[in-house]
Design an enzyme around this catalytic site. Structure first.
Site, PDB file in Angstrom:
ATOM      1  N   ASP A 108       0.831  -1.197   0.000  1.00 24.39           N
ATOM      2  CA  ASP A 108       0.000   0.000   0.000  1.00 24.39           C
ATOM      3  C   ASP A 108       0.872   1.257   0.000  1.00 24.39           C
ATOM      4  O   ASP A 108       1.903   1.309   0.669  1.00 24.39           O
ATOM      5  CB  ASP A 108      -0.905  -0.026   1.238  1.00 24.39           C
ATOM      6  CG  ASP A 108      -1.930   1.077   1.246  1.00 24.39           C
ATOM      7  OD1 ASP A 108      -2.717   1.147   0.287  1.00 24.39           O
ATOM      8  OD2 ASP A 108      -1.966   1.861   2.215  1.00 24.39           O
ATOM      9  N   GLU A 154       1.535  -0.654  -5.014  1.00 30.36           N
ATOM     10  CA  GLU A 154       0.466   0.266  -5.395  1.00 30.36           C
ATOM     11  C   GLU A 154       1.105   1.601  -5.771  1.00 30.36           C
ATOM     12  O   GLU A 154       1.480   2.403  -4.924  1.00 30.36           O
ATOM     13  CB  GLU A 154      -0.521   0.485  -4.243  1.00 30.36           C
ATOM     14  CG  GLU A 154      -1.692   1.374  -4.655  1.00 30.36           C
ATOM     15  CD  GLU A 154      -2.227   2.272  -3.537  1.00 30.36           C
ATOM     16  OE1 GLU A 154      -3.241   2.951  -3.789  1.00 30.36           O
ATOM     17  OE2 GLU A 154      -1.631   2.312  -2.452  1.00 30.36           O
ATOM     18  N   ASP A 193     -10.292   2.181  -4.328  1.00 30.92           N
ATOM     19  CA  ASP A 193      -9.944   3.609  -4.367  1.00 30.92           C
ATOM     20  C   ASP A 193     -10.559   4.346  -5.554  1.00 30.92           C
ATOM     21  O   ASP A 193     -10.292   5.537  -5.742  1.00 30.92           O
ATOM     22  CB  ASP A 193      -8.418   3.772  -4.428  1.00 30.92           C
ATOM     23  CG  ASP A 193      -7.739   3.398  -3.121  1.00 30.92           C
ATOM     24  OD1 ASP A 193      -8.297   3.704  -2.053  1.00 30.92           O
ATOM     25  OD2 ASP A 193      -6.664   2.784  -3.162  1.00 30.92           O
TER      26      ASP A 193
END
Length: 573
Positions: free
Chosen positions: A324, A353, A419
């Site tokens: 992340d 990510e 997201d």
């Protein structure tokens, strides 16, 4: 094309994506030129310690072309691991040599060459073979499936979600749906964070060494992973090292003890005393007091975080990690992470990510691949009529030029995630299904965000994290994905083949997936008009999935098709 080679456009660097080792005796070498500037490019090479002029030659293939540039590539091998080389560029009106000392005429000396001094074993670019061309299913655990009633649930399963809602999805609920997941052609199950946290999303971890009991705890996660492995799939967990929860005992120690805390240097504290009210410390996204940002350059913090992932990889048999906010974490931490995880599982897949250019993280010492959000951006622009197919392919080529060729079958192509807005809410269900089928046949690792396969809707967070409406789902809703999964087993080029854009059409997306003995073509028509093509044999069609093994010369409006172009060895007979 003037015939005179545009010297300003020519580029080579003897490192990074332009020169790298793919095995102990082979280099992959690249050269950039202006678009359509050269008729051919040749690389001349030899052993660094050979002082003769007895050089080898290799024709370079043009592998990519965008709006401005061509990218040429060749693989050069020799028994000795020491390389020196230069390039010969042949245009319409001139022939020049490009060397480490610039452009030259006919006489190039050895000392003018680019040097790649030696291939060391730890510099060879390696990727986990099992993950090549795989398909990922991303699950937001709280919203996927609940196995039982729970006291903390504060919403009905089909309610529109609020940030405060808990729906009770759990590990056992996922385990109960593994046959469904497997039927979609899934190779990798990727779970949102599962470590202890008071929130539904758990991107604010309170304890890196505890599996959240809301989801079933350690025992149920272990059972789930064992079942995933029995089904022939792999498990990827979400790794959150950029920030933690303000309720984590480590940050609580800083709040309580201030400058006397042994953990004060684990965070970016502006001044003391530390206060959540005034937020005098760095946080996730710069404005979330409950998520203090970790100083991942701090050696003790680094060891603590990496050791936690190593522990779970070993204890649970984890096959990979999704990192992340990877581009805000120390590169030194990620290098250490990869080294330590590889000691436990040398084939573990590491996914970053990263929403933009991720090339610096994909040099071979940090991440294997990244979330390819540029794919989503440019495909949506095409579907919405903002660009045509030529522009789409130019944009995608520019993006691929950033990365090593070996990684193309590993880039994580996605249309949505926790997201983003749901793809169906952005372009409608018909076009969303076409886009998802395209994503699963496009070069790389295709990702399905749970529910996208049935057209689940949702706008910005938290609306994009709705629950799976299991009572409304029938086998008919996902038949196209089951059929495609079977076809990909029969035609491995759809998984492992290199890709060549077909630029004959401005209003549809078409590309080839190519292996030495097999070429298939993919056509995606997002428009409301039929498009004529050359005669082809149809292998797969949507929405009319039963009309296959017939000859076609037209791609109907709002349809997806896979056709066979040529083949050896009898696949599909």
């Amino acid at each position: 094309m003037s015939g005179v080679i545009n010297r300003y456009a020519v580029l080579h660097i003897n490192s990074g994506t332009y020169a790298y080792a793919i095995d102990s005796h082979t280099l992959c070498i690249r050269l950039r030129t202006a678009k359509n500037d050269c008729k051919s490019v040749i690389v001349h090479y030899m052993n660094v310690y050979d002082h003769s002029t007895n050089r080898k030659k290799e024709n370079m293939a043009k592998i990519l072309q965008d709006e401005h540039f061509d990218l040429y590539e060749a693989k050069i091998s020799q028994k000795e691991k020491h390389f020196k080389y230069f390039f010969e560029l042949i245009g319409e009106k001139e022939q020049v040599f490009y060397t480490s000392d610039g452009f030259m005429g006919n006489e190039v000396k050895n000392e003018n060459s680019f040097f790649f001094p030696v291939i060391n074993d730890d510099e060879i670019y390696k990727l986990p073979k099992w993950a090549e061309g795989a398909t990922v299913y991303q699950i937001f655990v709280d919203r996927f499936n609940s196995s039982c009633d729970k006291g903390f649930v504060n919403a009905d399963w089909n309610d529109k979600p609020l940030r405060s809602h808990f729906f009770g999805g759990d590990f056992k609920g996922i385990e109960d749906k593994l046959d469904y997941i497997k039927s979609l052609g899934i190779d990798i199950v990727y779970l949102s964070p599962i470590f202890s946290s008071a929130t539904n999303h758990k991107y604010d971890i309170e304890d890196y060494y505890s599996i959240d009991e809301m989801f079933g705890g350690r025992k149920e996660l272990s059972n789930l992973i064992k079942s995933i492995h029995k089904k022939g799939m792999r498990i990827v967990l979400d790794c959150v090292f950029n920030h933690m929860s303000s309720n984590n005992k480590i940050f609580r120690d800083v709040l309580e003890k201030g400058q006397n805390s042994q953990y004060k240097d684990w965070f970016y504290i502006h001044d003391y005393p530390v206060s959540m009210e005034i937020c005098n410390y760095d946080t996730f996204a710069g404005c979330v007091p409950s998520m203090p940002r970790i100083n991942t350059s701090n050696r003790d913090a680094m060891e603590y975080l990496v050791n936690s992932a190593v522990y779970w990889t070993k204890e649970l048999g984890v096959d990979g990690w999704r990192l992340d906010v990877a581009d805000e974490v120390s590169a030194r931490l990620w290098r250490h992470f990869r080294t330590e995880i590889s000691k436990v599982n040398s084939e573990a897949l590491i996914i970053g990510e990263i929403w933009n250019d991720a090339s610096k993280w994909m040099m071979g010492d940090q991440m294997h691949t990244v979330t390819n959000y540029k794919y989503r951006k440019w495909l949506l622009d095409f579907i919405q009529g903002k660009i045509d197919a030529v522009s789409f392919w130019n944009k995608m080529a520019s993006n691929k030029m950033l990365y090593k060729t070996m990684s193309y079958n590993y880039l994580i192509n996605l249309l949505g995630s926790h997201d983003t807005k749901r793809i169906t809410s952005v372009v409608g269900k018909e076009k969303a299904m076409l886009a998802l089928l395209m994503t699963l046949t496009y070069q790389g690792i295709g990702l399905i965000y749970y529910g996208d396969e049935i057209g689940l809707i949702g706008m910005e967070d938290p609306d994009n994290r709705r629950t799976m409406p299991w009572r409304k789902i029938s086998e008919h809703d996902t038949e196209q994905f089951r059929q495609l999964a079977l076809l990909k087993k029969q035609y491995p080029s759809l998984k492992y083949g290199r890709m060549r854009p077909v630029t004959d059409y401005r209003n549809i997306i078409s590309f080839e997936r190519i292996m030495p003995d097999q070429t298939v073509e993919v056509y995606v028509n997002f428009s409301d008009k039929d498009v004529e093509i050359k005669d082809r044999v149809l292998l797969f069609n949507y929405p009319e999935i039963n009309k296959v093994n017939t000859s076609i010369n037209c791609i109907k409006a709002l349809s997806f098709a896979i056709c066979i172009k040529n083949q050896k060895g009898g696949y599909g007979k």
